[in-house]
Design a protein around this motif. Structure first.
Motif, PDB file in Angstrom:
ATOM      1  N   ASN A  20       0.818  -1.194   0.000  1.00  2.90           N
ATOM      2  CA  ASN A  20       0.000   0.000   0.000  1.00  2.90           C
ATOM      3  C   ASN A  20       0.862   1.259   0.000  1.00  2.90           C
ATOM      4  OD1 ASN A  20      -2.457  -1.359  -0.054  1.00  2.90           O
ATOM      5  ND2 ASN A  20      -2.563  -1.494   2.163  1.00  2.90           N
ATOM      6  N   ALA A  21       1.976   1.222   0.721  1.00  2.05           N
ATOM      7  CA  ALA A  21       2.849   2.392   0.796  1.00  2.05           C
ATOM      8  C   ALA A  21       3.409   2.748  -0.578  1.00  2.05           C
ATOM      9  CB  ALA A  21       3.984   2.145   1.783  1.00  2.05           C
ATOM     10  N   THR A  22       3.638   1.758  -1.431  1.00  7.01           N
ATOM     11  CA  THR A  22       4.168   2.027  -2.765  1.00  7.01           C
ATOM     12  C   THR A  22       3.070   2.127  -3.813  1.00  7.01           C
ATOM     13  OG1 THR A  22       4.481  -0.327  -3.206  1.00  7.01           O
ATOM     14  CG2 THR A  22       6.357   0.880  -2.243  1.00  7.01           C
ATOM     15  N   ASN A  23       1.820   2.003  -3.399  1.00  9.05           N
ATOM     16  CA  ASN A  23       0.669   2.106  -4.284  1.00  9.05           C
ATOM     17  C   ASN A  23       0.773   1.129  -5.464  1.00  9.05           C
ATOM     18  OD1 ASN A  23      -1.881   3.212  -4.768  1.00  9.05           O
ATOM     19  ND2 ASN A  23      -1.049   4.654  -6.264  1.00  9.05           N
ATOM     20  N   THR A  24       1.102  -0.119  -5.136  1.00 11.55           N
ATOM     21  CA  THR A  24       1.255  -1.152  -6.159  1.00 11.55           C
ATOM     22  C   THR A  24       0.299  -2.316  -5.899  1.00 11.55           C
ATOM     23  OG1 THR A  24       3.055  -2.175  -4.898  1.00 11.55           O
ATOM     24  CG2 THR A  24       3.679  -0.609  -6.630  1.00 11.55           C
ATOM     25  N   ASP A  25       0.067  -3.061  -6.940  1.00 11.76           N
ATOM     26  CA  ASP A  25      -0.765  -4.255  -6.816  1.00 11.76           C
ATOM     27  C   ASP A  25       0.015  -5.339  -6.082  1.00 11.76           C
ATOM     28  OD1 ASP A  25      -2.769  -2.960  -8.258  1.00 11.76           O
ATOM     29  OD2 ASP A  25      -2.121  -3.822 -10.167  1.00 11.76           O
ATOM     30  N   ARG A  26      -0.677  -6.385  -5.651  1.00 14.93           N
ATOM     31  CA  ARG A  26      -0.068  -7.472  -4.884  1.00 14.93           C
ATOM     32  C   ARG A  26      -0.152  -8.763  -5.690  1.00 14.93           C
ATOM     33  NH1 ARG A  26       3.252  -7.323  -1.315  1.00 14.93           N
ATOM     34  NH2 ARG A  26       2.087  -5.694  -0.315  1.00 14.93           N
ATOM     35  N   TRP A  27       0.969  -9.487  -5.750  1.00 20.77           N
ATOM     36  CA  TRP A  27       0.997 -10.818  -6.362  1.00 20.77           C
ATOM     37  C   TRP A  27       0.941 -11.827  -5.230  1.00 20.77           C
ATOM     38  CZ3 TRP A  27       1.980 -11.559 -11.764  1.00 20.77           C
ATOM     39  CH2 TRP A  27       2.004 -12.898 -12.159  1.00 20.77           C
ATOM     40  N   VAL A  28       0.007 -12.762  -5.320  1.00 16.77           N
ATOM     41  CA  VAL A  28      -0.191 -13.735  -4.254  1.00 16.77           C
ATOM     42  C   VAL A  28      -0.033 -15.146  -4.814  1.00 16.77           C
ATOM     43  CG1 VAL A  28      -1.808 -14.630  -2.536  1.00 16.77           C
ATOM     44  CG2 VAL A  28      -1.831 -12.198  -3.111  1.00 16.77           C
ATOM     45  N   ASN A  29       0.846 -15.920  -4.212  1.00 15.06           N
ATOM     46  CA  ASN A  29       0.958 -17.340  -4.521  1.00 15.06           C
ATOM     47  C   ASN A  29       0.196 -18.106  -3.455  1.00 15.06           C
ATOM     48  OD1 ASN A  29       3.847 -16.423  -5.792  1.00 15.06           O
ATOM     49  ND2 ASN A  29       2.942 -18.160  -6.834  1.00 15.06           N
ATOM     50  N   VAL A  30      -0.893 -18.727  -3.854  1.00 20.22           N
ATOM     51  CA  VAL A  30      -1.710 -19.519  -2.942  1.00 20.22           C
ATOM     52  C   VAL A  30      -1.065 -20.897  -2.823  1.00 20.22           C
ATOM     53  CG1 VAL A  30      -3.981 -20.548  -2.572  1.00 20.22           C
ATOM     54  CG2 VAL A  30      -3.794 -18.280  -3.627  1.00 20.22           C
ATOM     55  N   PRO A  31      -0.739 -21.353  -1.623  1.00 22.06           N
ATOM     56  CA  PRO A  31      -0.129 -22.686  -1.483  1.00 22.06           C
ATOM     57  C   PRO A  31      -1.028 -23.770  -2.095  1.00 22.06           C
ATOM     58  CG  PRO A  31      -0.027 -21.489   0.593  1.00 22.06           C
ATOM     59  CD  PRO A  31      -0.902 -20.683  -0.326  1.00 22.06           C
ATOM     60  N   HIS A  32      -0.421 -24.682  -2.831  1.00 22.93           N
ATOM     61  CA  HIS A  32      -1.207 -25.724  -3.499  1.00 22.93           C
ATOM     62  C   HIS A  32      -1.845 -26.685  -2.508  1.00 22.93           C
ATOM     63  CE1 HIS A  32       2.723 -27.678  -3.031  1.00 22.93           C
ATOM     64  NE2 HIS A  32       2.065 -28.830  -3.068  1.00 22.93           N
ATOM     65  N   THR A  33      -1.354 -26.732  -1.277  1.00 22.28           N
ATOM     66  CA  THR A  33      -1.930 -27.614  -0.257  1.00 22.28           C
ATOM     67  C   THR A  33      -2.970 -26.903   0.604  1.00 22.28           C
ATOM     68  OG1 THR A  33      -0.079 -27.074   1.196  1.00 22.28           O
ATOM     69  CG2 THR A  33       0.120 -29.092  -0.125  1.00 22.28           C
ATOM     70  N   ALA A  34      -3.215 -25.632   0.324  1.00 20.78           N
ATOM     71  CA  ALA A  34      -4.175 -24.863   1.131  1.00 20.78           C
ATOM     72  C   ALA A  34      -5.596 -25.349   0.888  1.00 20.78           C
ATOM     73  CB  ALA A  34      -4.068 -23.381   0.794  1.00 20.78           C
ATOM     74  N   ASP A  35      -6.345 -25.497   1.981  1.00 26.74           N
ATOM     75  CA  ASP A  35      -7.759 -25.843   1.830  1.00 26.74           C
ATOM     76  C   ASP A  35      -8.570 -24.563   1.619  1.00 26.74           C
ATOM     77  OD1 ASP A  35      -8.036 -24.683   4.376  1.00 26.74           O
ATOM     78  OD2 ASP A  35      -8.342 -26.587   5.389  1.00 26.74           O
ATOM     79  N   ASP A  36      -9.873 -24.721   1.368  1.00 30.37           N
ATOM     80  CA  ASP A  36     -10.711 -23.560   1.092  1.00 30.37           C
ATOM     81  C   ASP A  36     -10.750 -22.572   2.252  1.00 30.37           C
ATOM     82  OD1 ASP A  36     -11.237 -24.570  -1.411  1.00 30.37           O
ATOM     83  OD2 ASP A  36     -13.318 -25.125  -0.979  1.00 30.37           O
ATOM     84  N   SER A  37     -10.681 -23.064   3.482  1.00 27.12           N
ATOM     85  CA  SER A  37     -10.686 -22.170   4.645  1.00 27.12           C
ATOM     86  C   SER A  37      -9.462 -21.271   4.646  1.00 27.12           C
ATOM     87  CB  SER A  37     -10.736 -22.969   5.949  1.00 27.12           C
ATOM     88  OG  SER A  37     -11.921 -23.690   6.035  1.00 27.12           O
ATOM     89  N   PHE A  38      -8.310 -21.828   4.349  1.00 25.07           N
ATOM     90  CA  PHE A  38      -7.081 -21.035   4.291  1.00 25.07           C
ATOM     91  C   PHE A  38      -7.162 -20.009   3.165  1.00 25.07           C
ATOM     92  CE2 PHE A  38      -2.905 -19.951   2.774  1.00 25.07           C
ATOM     93  CZ  PHE A  38      -2.159 -19.775   3.932  1.00 25.07           C
TER      94      PHE A  38
END
Length: 178
Positions: A1-19
Motif C-alpha cells: 500500500n505504501a508504494t501504491n502497487t498491486d499485490r501478487w499472491v501465490n496460494v499454497p497448493h496444499t491450502a484448503d478452502d478455509s485457508f
C-alpha cells in the motif's frame, strides 16, 4: 500500500478452502481499495525437479477425482496400494499422473480464483495461470481443460536464463491455443 502497487499472491497448493478464504479476506481488509491482487496457485507446479513438490502433490490429490485417469494413476511404483501416482514424476513418469497434474492445477486455480473473487470482487482479482514458455502444450492443455481460458486473465511464466533458449515461435504457438 505504501508504494501504491498491486499485490501478487501465490496460494499454497496444499491450502484448503478455509485457508484460501482467510487469505482473501486478509487482502480484502488490508489491500488498498484501488489495488488489485494477482492470484496464482503455488509455485512452479509445472516443474518436475525433485525440489518442487507441487506437481506431484497435485497428481496424487487429483488423479482419483478423474475416473478416466484413476486406473492409470495406480500403474505407478507401488501398484495397487490405493495411493495414486506414487513415485511420480521421479523415478517413474506416468502419463495419467501428468494429465491429472495439469487438470488439477487448472481446476484448483479456478476454485482459488472464485474464492478471491467472492471476497475482493472480480474487478480486483487478476487470475494467473502459471507455466513455462518452453512447455506451450502444457499451457494449452490447462487453458482448454474445462474452458479454463475463459477464467484466465494472465499467464505467469518462469523465464530462466543461461541454460538454453527457445524459439520465439514457441510463444507464438501458445497463442494458437487462446
Amino acid at each position: 500500500n505504501a508504494t501504491n502497487t498491486d499485490r501478487w499472491v501465490n496460494v499454497p497448493h496444499t491450502a484448503d478452502d478455509s485457508f484460501v478464504t482467510a487469505l482473501a479476506q486478509t487482502l480484502q481488509a488490508k489491500l488498498g481499495a484501488n489495488r488489485r491482487a494477482y492470484v496464482e496457485l503455488s509455485n512452479e507446479c509445472w516443474n518436475h525437479g525433485s525440489g518442487f513438490l507441487c506437481g506431484r502433490d497435485l497428481a496424487v490429490a487429483w488423479c482419483p477425482r478423474y475416473p478416466d485417469l484413476s486406473a492409470g494413476c495406480q500403474a505407478d511404483t507401488n501398484p495397487g496400494n490405493g495411493v495414486a501416482c506414487d513415485g511420480y514424476p521421479h523415478p517413474v513418469y506416468n502419463a495419467s499422473c501428468e494429465t491429472a497434474r495439469r487438470r488439477g492445477y487448472a481446476d484448483r486455480s479456478r476454485q482459488a480464483w472464485a474464492i478471491f473473487d467472492a471476497q475482493l470482487g472480480r474487478g480486483r482479482v487478476v487470475h494467473v495461470l502459471a507455466g513455462q514458455p518452453g512447455q506451450v502444450g502444457v499451457f494449452g492443455y490447462m487453458l482448454n481443460w474445462q474452458q479454463t481460458y475463459a477464467d484466465t486473465d494472465a499467464l505467469g511464466t518462469a523465464p530462466y536464463f543461461g541454460r538454453s533458449t527457445f524459439p520465439a515461435t514457441s510463444l507464438a504457438g501458445l497463442f494458437t491455443w487462446l
